[in-house]
Design a protein around this motif. Structure first.
Motif, PDB file in Angstrom:
ATOM      1  N   SER A  50      13.800  -2.511 -42.650  1.00  0.00           N
ATOM      2  CA  SER A  50      15.171  -1.988 -42.612  1.00  0.00           C
ATOM      3  C   SER A  50      15.493  -1.166 -43.856  1.00  0.00           C
ATOM      4  N   LEU A  51      14.989  -1.572 -45.006  1.00  0.00           N
ATOM      5  CA  LEU A  51      15.217  -0.786 -46.222  1.00  0.00           C
ATOM      6  C   LEU A  51      14.530   0.572 -46.145  1.00  0.00           C
ATOM      7  N   VAL A  53      13.805   2.273 -43.411  1.00  0.00           N
ATOM      8  CA  VAL A  53      14.530   3.102 -42.445  1.00  0.00           C
ATOM      9  C   VAL A  53      15.850   3.590 -43.034  1.00  0.00           C
ATOM     10  N   CYS A  54      16.566   2.746 -43.760  1.00  0.00           N
ATOM     11  CA  CYS A  54      17.835   3.164 -44.378  1.00  0.00           C
ATOM     12  C   CYS A  54      17.605   4.257 -45.421  1.00  0.00           C
ATOM     13  N   LEU A  55      16.581   4.107 -46.243  1.00  0.00           N
ATOM     14  CA  LEU A  55      16.279   5.135 -47.238  1.00  0.00           C
ATOM     15  C   LEU A  55      15.880   6.442 -46.569  1.00  0.00           C
ATOM     16  N   ASN A  56      15.122   6.356 -45.486  1.00  0.00           N
ATOM     17  CA  ASN A  56      14.745   7.565 -44.764  1.00  0.00           C
ATOM     18  C   ASN A  56      15.953   8.271 -44.176  1.00  0.00           C
ATOM     19  N   GLU A  57      16.892   7.509 -43.657  1.00  0.00           N
ATOM     20  CA  GLU A  57      18.092   8.120 -43.083  1.00  0.00           C
ATOM     21  C   GLU A  57      18.969   8.751 -44.156  1.00  0.00           C
ATOM     22  N   ILE A  58      19.059   8.133 -45.318  1.00  0.00           N
ATOM     23  CA  ILE A  58      19.833   8.709 -46.420  1.00  0.00           C
ATOM     24  C   ILE A  58      19.196  10.001 -46.905  1.00  0.00           C
TER      25      ILE A  58
END
Length: 97
Positions: A50-51, A53-58
């Motif tokens: 999840s971290l 994926v969140c960093l990739n989206e940011i």
């Protein structure tokens, strides 16, 4: 064989495509390393995924929002990001089978 001839055989021009492929494969390697090393304890797999994926989206939001980030250095970092996403998909398919 002299040094000049030896040097000319290994003087390659890295084209833009090859640099992008290196970035893509580096991202693939990083995703494999980031998703397997913390998972050794068995309870960090979901949190790590999840971290990532969140960093990739940011990073994706910042990259596609500004026109400044369309230069070659940022495009290589975008290739690394795409490689990370691809590596996560491959790992999830391996776990599902």
């Amino acid at each position: 064989m002299s040094f000049i001839q030896f040097d000319s055989k290994f003087n390659y021009n890295l084209t833009y495509l090859s640099i992008r492929l290196i970035g893509f494969f580096l991202g693939f390697f990083l995703s494999t390393a980031l998703s397997t090393v913390p998972a050794q304890t068995g309870d960090w797999t979901i949190i790590t995924g999840s971290l990532i994926v969140c960093l990739n989206e940011i990073i994706s939001r910042i990259y596609y929002k500004n026109q400044f980030f369309k230069h070659s250095v940022f495009q290589i970092s975008n290739c690394i990001r795409i490689g990370i996403i691809y590596g996560l998909f491959v790992d999830s398919f391996k776990l599902g089978s």
